[in-house]
Design an enzyme around this catalytic site. Structure first.
Site, PDB file in Angstrom:
ATOM      1  N   GLY A   1       0.926  -1.267   0.058  1.00 35.72           N
ATOM      2  CA  GLY A   1      -0.061   0.116  -0.170  1.00 35.72           C
ATOM      3  C   GLY A   1       0.850   1.158  -0.123  1.00 35.72           C
ATOM      4  O   GLY A   1       1.959   1.156  -0.380  1.00 35.72           O
ATOM      5  N   SER A   2       0.477   2.262   0.677  1.00 33.10           N
ATOM      6  CA  SER A   2       0.830   3.723   0.502  1.00 33.10           C
ATOM      7  C   SER A   2       2.317   3.904   1.374  1.00 33.10           C
ATOM      8  O   SER A   2       2.774   4.919   1.001  1.00 33.10           O
ATOM      9  CB  SER A   2       0.039   4.609   1.083  1.00 33.10           C
ATOM     10  OG  SER A   2      -1.263   4.624   0.491  1.00 33.10           O
ATOM     11  N   VAL A   3       2.724   2.849   1.770  1.00 38.27           N
ATOM     12  CA  VAL A   3       4.213   3.200   2.396  1.00 38.27           C
ATOM     13  C   VAL A   3       5.132   3.165   1.329  1.00 38.27           C
ATOM     14  O   VAL A   3       6.399   3.642   1.468  1.00 38.27           O
ATOM     15  CB  VAL A   3       4.749   2.089   3.339  1.00 38.27           C
ATOM     16  CG1 VAL A   3       3.767   2.199   4.606  1.00 38.27           C
ATOM     17  CG2 VAL A   3       4.391   0.570   2.734  1.00 38.27           C
TER      18      VAL A   3
END
Length: 584
Positions: free
Chosen positions: A295-297
């Site tokens: 995801g957004s990491v």
């Protein structure tokens, strides 16, 4: 009377005397022949059989090397134990004593019978690596044919806290999983042998001396800090149970040296309790063996590539008010914004803004940044079967993949790789190879310019401030920087499960001069607000606070006390609101 005696002697035939003499001579010849055969022709065979019965060579087990933490505390140590075995040829002749033997060994008579029959005609294990007290109780019975051999077993002082990391050891003192298996040739010793003289019941009469002394294994000192390891595991376990995650992992690492201070994984098991580690899933090190869509990491590394190639400027702003059509679907944000700069795209984790930046940046540049940060590379830490994750080559990226890989979809990473990558942002742009063995020199390679790393550090501090998705990672008195990530699990049918996620948080502290980085992942969560900012960020907060205290890294001071965060007392509901849609 003399005449009668004389007449009787004359009546005995002479041939009887000759026959008697012949029989005696033949018997003597037979005895001499047999004696000659035994003394000459069968002497060697008989000596061998005699030695087998009365002169035995028995193994001398070698002590396995001890595994130490960075502070010198033992994480895996040898403790005395005994192995109980039997010679059924002798033991079967004393069946009247079997009940009391079974009682002394805490076995039922049927269990004892089954174990005696499970071996060969001359040897069978009854119990292996059990408490010495059982051996002393058995020896007091003086039952022929069952014996006690001194040995050792591996004991893990932290129990389940370190099982997926350290692994397990087989009953033959060989590593079965984790570092115990990866460093087995270093840790395992070489068994010796000794000669003993035994009687007809197999009891040792005399020790004839060691023919070969055992060689103990080498010790192994790790970079693991036992206190930090404990807190990482306990907080991770609490989060797993609270949110219903199937598994999870956490890694704490020094951003300058690459030394891993903690590597925890759940589920786990206590190897000191016999039979508790029967399920292999309980001792898998998810930090290196489980890859997942993060995801957004991944967004900060895409931003770094965009800044380095000049595809964007640090103060550039993007319109994110409408969904972005890409490859037949529309990329949306959880919360509608109108215009965001790069800092706010990271703070609010805007998928629209990140996708727009990614599509401006060459695919090769994003791929190269990911690779330089450690993604797509197999770990070199001594774990057998560690995964490299999945990082497709840029030639295979269509427009949709180009955008979604920047959002953490279509790529899979491990928790260790996340800690490794964020360490480069924290330390000024250097990739530092992770290490688990104490004394290894740091291997540093610059992967991004220092000004870009400084920009990212500053922007990621905003993620952990009010209204940021990582607000639950904030630690009073310390500046914290980090990034949340939430990815729905694939359903195997080209879609995603709506109620199961990979929830991730990666951060470092203190923000103004980072020393430690920590990555946390919980997989398959299905309860409450299963987002990275709600599930994993608190694991970071609790563990990192204890780690900073353990390493005497002081907080900032405001007057005579540590600076307190304005968000010191927040409720879960407030956290969800501040996290702009849940902390994705």
């Amino acid at each position: 009377m003399p005449s009668e005696r004389l007449s009787l002697q004359r009546m005995l035939p002479r041939w009887r005397a000759i026959l008697l003499l012949a029989v005696i001579l033949v018997g003597l010849v037979v005895v001499l022949a047999r004696d000659a055969e035994l003394q000459w022709r069968q002497a060697h065979e008989l000596r061998v059989q005699g030695r087998m019965r009365y002169l035995q060579s028995r193994p001398l087990p070698a002590a396995r090397g001890v595994i130490y933490g960075s502070n010198g505390d033992a994480l895996a140590v040898n403790v005395p134990a005994v192995t109980i075995w039997t010679d059924p040829r002798i033991f079967n002749a004393h069946r009247k004593d079997w009940n009391k033997v079974a009682q002394a060994l805490n076995l039922s008579p049927d269990e004892l019978t089954a174990r005696v029959r499970s071996g060969g005609s001359g040897f069978a294990y009854i119990l292996r690596q059990v408490q010495p007290q059982l051996g002393r109780t058995l020896e007091a019975l003086h039952v022929p044919g069952i014996y006690v051999q001194k040995t050792s077993r591996t004991y893990y002082p932290l129990g389940a806290v370190t099982t997926p990391l350290l692994g397990l050891v087989h009953l033959d003192h060989q590593g079965a999983a984790g570092l115990e298996m990866g460093y087995n040739s270093w840790l395992s010793g070489k068994a010796g042998r000794e000669k003993v003289l035994v009687d007809g019941q197999g009891e040792v009469l005399h020790l004839l001396g060691a023919r070969q002394a055992p060689v103990p294994g080498h010790d192994l000192r790790l970079t693991i800090n036992p206190q930090i390891q404990y807190w990482a595991y306990m907080t991770l376990l609490a989060a797993q149970q609270h949110f219903g995650a199937t598994e999870g992992s956490a890694v704490v690492m020094n951003v300058h040296t690459g030394q891993i201070l903690a590597m925890a994984s759940v589920p786990s098991c206590n190897p000191n309790a016999r039979g508790s580690c029967g399920d292999p899933a309980d001792y898998v090190n998810n930090a290196v063996h489980q890859a997942f869509e993060p995801g957004s990491v991944m967004k900060p590394f895409m931003v770094a590539a965009a800044l380095e190639t000049g595809s964007i400027q640090p103060d550039q702003r993007f319109n994110v008010s409408h969904c972005l059509p890409v490859g037949g679907f529309c990329i949306r944000d959880d919360v509608v914004h109108h215009e965001l700069n790069v800092a706010h795209i990271l703070k609010y984790s805007s998928d629209i803004g990140a996708a727009k930046i990614a599509l401006r940046t060459p695919a090769q540049a994003i791929y190269d940044m990911y690779r330089a940060a450690g993604y797509g590379k197999e770990p070199d830490l001594g774990f057998a079967g560690g995964t490299s994750g999945v990082l497709p080559p840029p030639q295979t990226w269509d427009k949709a993949r180009h955008a979604t890989i920047a959002l953490g979809y279509g790529v899979s990473v491990t928790t260790l790789q996340l800690a490794e990558g964020y360490a480069a942002i924290a330390n000024g742009g250097y990739h530092v190879a992770p290490t688990l063995i104490a004394g290894q020199p740091a291997q540093r390679v610059r992967i991004m310019p220092a000004p870009i790393a400084a920009h990212l550090r500053h922007w990621l501090e905003g993620v952990c401030a009010a209204n940021g998705t990582g607000i639950l990672a904030a630690i009073p008195g310390y500046a914290v920087a980090g990034k949340t990530g939430t990815a729905n699990l694939a359903n195997g049918k080209d879609g995603f499960l709506k109620n199961k996620t990979n929830a991730t948080f990666v951060g470092f502290a203190p923000g103004f001069a980072p020393k430690l980085v920590m990555a946390v992942t919980l997989r398959g969560s299905s309860r409450y607000w299963n987002f990275g900012g709600v599930e994993s960020a608190p694991v970071f907060r609790v563990t990192m606070r204890h780690a900073l205290e353990e390493l005497n890294i002081a907080p900032r001071w405001c007057g005579g006390k540590a600076c307190a965060s304005k968000e010191n007392h927040i409720t879960a509901t407030q956290a969800e609101i501040w996290a702009e849609g849940g902390g994705n």
